[in-house]
Design a protein around this motif. Sequence first.
Motif, PDB file in Angstrom:
ATOM      1  N   VAL A  25      41.816  -0.366  32.601  1.00 28.39           N
ATOM      2  CA  VAL A  25      41.744  -1.802  32.266  1.00 28.39           C
ATOM      3  C   VAL A  25      40.393  -2.373  32.672  1.00 28.39           C
ATOM      4  N   GLY A  30      40.269  -4.794  29.562  1.00 30.34           N
ATOM      5  CA  GLY A  30      41.569  -5.054  28.946  1.00 30.34           C
ATOM      6  C   GLY A  30      42.079  -3.810  28.249  1.00 30.34           C
ATOM      7  N   ALA A  31      43.112  -4.023  27.426  1.00 30.23           N
ATOM      8  CA  ALA A  31      43.744  -2.876  26.765  1.00 30.23           C
ATOM      9  C   ALA A  31      44.034  -3.135  25.297  1.00 30.23           C
ATOM     10  N   LEU A  54      49.956   0.544  31.563  1.00 32.49           N
ATOM     11  CA  LEU A  54      48.972  -0.344  30.931  1.00 32.49           C
ATOM     12  C   LEU A  54      49.671  -1.538  30.269  1.00 32.49           C
ATOM     13  N   GLU A  58      48.854  -5.368  31.232  1.00 34.10           N
ATOM     14  CA  GLU A  58      48.142  -6.194  30.254  1.00 34.10           C
ATOM     15  C   GLU A  58      49.037  -6.964  29.293  1.00 34.10           C
TER      16      GLU A  58
END
Length: 182
Positions: A25, A30-31, A54, A58
Amino acid sequence: MPAKATILSADEIRRGLTRIAHEIVERNKGADDLAIIGVHTRGIPLAERLASKLSELEGVEIPTGMLDITLYRDDLSEVAHQPIIRETHVPFDIAQRRVILVDDVLYTGRTVRAALDALIDLGRPLGIQLAVLIDRGHRELPIRADYVGKNLPTAKSELVKVKLLETDGVDLVELWDLEDMR
């Protein structure tokens, strides 16, 4: 014959994957455009666990896939007369995505090289990053992991066995002496 040593317990595997998820991340800010693809066999459940972590971090769904590299191996004739071909299942377009390739142990780099060839045959991602649970050294190719659960210096006469709940009924990483196994 018992294992020479237990390297990671179930809790240590969980913590290592959590740390890797946080590093992914952070590095990727972010993802949103990530995809996770696991290499058969134990890379697949590790990839699914990583995608789940994840998603928790996120709040986005991370597409996952599985990759069989059998026909891409450079030692195929040495592996078996009739190699077992498993399923490659990547139910999304990898173009415009950053792919996190996941495997259990990084050793010579030959498995990763085969996986990279297999991935490129599926399309052209924005980038490919490598996550492994164990990096044991002894590289034969110029390949390195972006994310590592544990660096484990080993002798070539040793074997790292990753056991996962999904495939083996237990989460555990062990170190074995090949000579004791003969």
